[in-house]
Scaffold this active site. Structure first.
Site, PDB file in Angstrom:
ATOM      1  N   LYS A 190       0.887  -1.160   0.000  1.00  0.00           N
ATOM      2  CA  LYS A 190       0.000   0.000   0.000  1.00  0.00           C
ATOM      3  C   LYS A 190       0.929   1.215   0.000  1.00  0.00           C
ATOM      4  CE  LYS A 190      -4.166   1.746   0.294  1.00  0.00           C
ATOM      5  NZ  LYS A 190      -5.197   1.611  -0.753  1.00  0.00           N
ATOM      6  N   ASP A 222      -5.637  -3.224  -2.199  1.00  0.00           N
ATOM      7  CA  ASP A 222      -7.062  -3.168  -2.551  1.00  0.00           C
ATOM      8  C   ASP A 222      -7.300  -3.770  -3.930  1.00  0.00           C
ATOM      9  OD1 ASP A 222      -5.456  -0.984  -3.152  1.00  0.00           O
ATOM     10  OD2 ASP A 222      -7.074   0.472  -3.181  1.00  0.00           O
TER      11      ASP A 222
END
Ligand code: NAD
Length: 356
Positions: A190, A222
């Site tokens: 991330k 994600d």
């Protein structure tokens, strides 16, 4: 070759028994010693990871672990709860690399929550860093907030952190594993938001240069979650941190149909490892003789492959599992119409027979 056998609680004892029968049938010189762990150890000795159990695990070449936990221990102080045993073993043995293969067996394609064409032939390996990240980072705690959005309010905080050496070693594990597979690594991070994962991405990229034969790509977590359910077959080896790996590996588990089929391995830098099914102690079905022992039997195969260097024996177990599935034998968790429902021991019997 010394194996510490730690069956634990709930279905742990039933499924480990079947894996031990299979190991005993292989004509290898295996020395197996059993000890209590988890709630069973707490009941007998007042601690989920007694000194004697830890000593046995440390001295063994590998640990075969069942599962720990039961609702009846939920009111104990956290350090005495059965689940602390597994955290203690990971920490004391330095088990920093968790291997979670997600393989969708042809015969179980219909049991997956995804469409058959998305999962048929699925064979991915998730490598999760296991001893760092926000699960272990200090400081952590609860306090009265000194600042932030609500100064003076109660707040809780954890610390996400990774050091360069921690990232380097897990990256190397992933690249080495990919070399034995389809030579592709996807590093999940991330980095767009978190400093910790910008360092992660930088270091994985650097280590990747030592492995020019392995293709490396990077994906935000994600997007990785989305791709896992959209097109899981495009992954080969996925390497990620402790928390992202925790979540993604459970999602990957469900792609394969049943958690009762999924083995796992946790290794340290000397290839000593702890091998366990990916599921828990399933108190809801414990003692009924219906638990699926295949994840544990496949964990024993991983143990032979990774820690004991007995690749042929590992292949033999994996082939035997394929054979019983092809024969249509199913424990209730993977049962569908037209197949034959069997219990834990019968499944163990069938694998033994299929070993030939
Ligand atoms: P669980 O994995 O034990 O069970 C979830 C569901 O899957 C249940 O319905 C169970 O019956 C089923 N299931 C699990 N393994 C199966 C098998 N081999 N065959 C057939 N069905 C199977 O998870 P849970 O119910 O959330 O947790 C139960 C206990 O296990 C808790 O105390 C939890 O803390 C503990 N736990 C331990 C470990 C571990 O030992 N590493 C991992 C996860 C959970």
């Amino acid at each position: 070759m010394k194996i510490a056998v730690l069956p634990g609680d709930g279905i742990g004892t039933e499924i480990v028994e079947q894996a031990v029968r299979v190991l005993n049938a292989l004509d290898l010189k295996l020395e197996m010693e059993t000890a209590l762990v988890g709630g069973a150890a707490y009941d007998a000795h007042g601690h989920p990871l007694p000194e004697a159990t830890l000593k046995l695990a440390k001295e063994a070449d590998a640990v075969l672990f069942g599962a720990v936990g039961d609702w009846k221990y939920d009111t104990l102080d956290r350090p005495l709860r059965p689940e602390q045993a597994i955290l203690g073993l990971r920490k004391n043995l330095g088990l920093f690399a968790n291997f979670r293969p997600a393989i969708c067996y042809e015969q179980l394609v219909g049991a997956s929550s995804l469409k058959p064409e998305l999962v048929a032939g699925l064979d991915i390996l998730i490598i999760r860093e296991l001893t760092g990240d926000i699960y272990f980072g200090q400081p952590r705690g609860r306090r009265v907030s000194p600042d932030g959005h609500f100064p003076g309010a109660e707040e809780a905080f954890d610390t996400m952190r990774y050091s360069r050496p921690e990232i380097e070693r897990i990256a190397r594990v992933a690249f080495e594993a990919a070399r034995k597979r389809n030579k592709r690594v996807t590093s999940v991070d991330k980095a767009n938001v978190l400093e910790t994962f910008q360092l992660w991405k930088d270091v994985v990229t650097e280590i990747g240069k030592e492995y020019p034969d392995v293709a490396l790509d990077h994906m935000y977590v994600d997007n990785a979650a989305m791709q896992l359910v959209k097109a899981p077959k495009k992954f080969d080896v996925v390497v990620t941190g402790n928390m992202f790996g925790d979540i993604l590996s459970d999602a990957a588990a469900m792609l394969t149909g049943s958690i009762g089929m999924l083995p796992s391995a946790s290794l340290n830098s000397s290839n000593q490892g702890l091998y366990e099914p990916s599921h828990g102690s399933a108190p809801d079905i414990a003692g009924q003789g219906v638990a699926n022992p295949l994840a544990t039997i496949l964990s024993a195969a991983m143990m032979l492959r990774f820690s004991l260097n007995q690749v042929a024996a590992a292949d033999r177990i994996e082939a035997a599992v394929q054979k019983v599935l092809a024969q249509g034998l199913r424990t209730p968790d993977i049962y569908s119409e037209g197949t034959t429902k069997v219990g834990t021991r019968e499944m163990g019997d069938a694998v033994l027979k299929a070993l030939g």
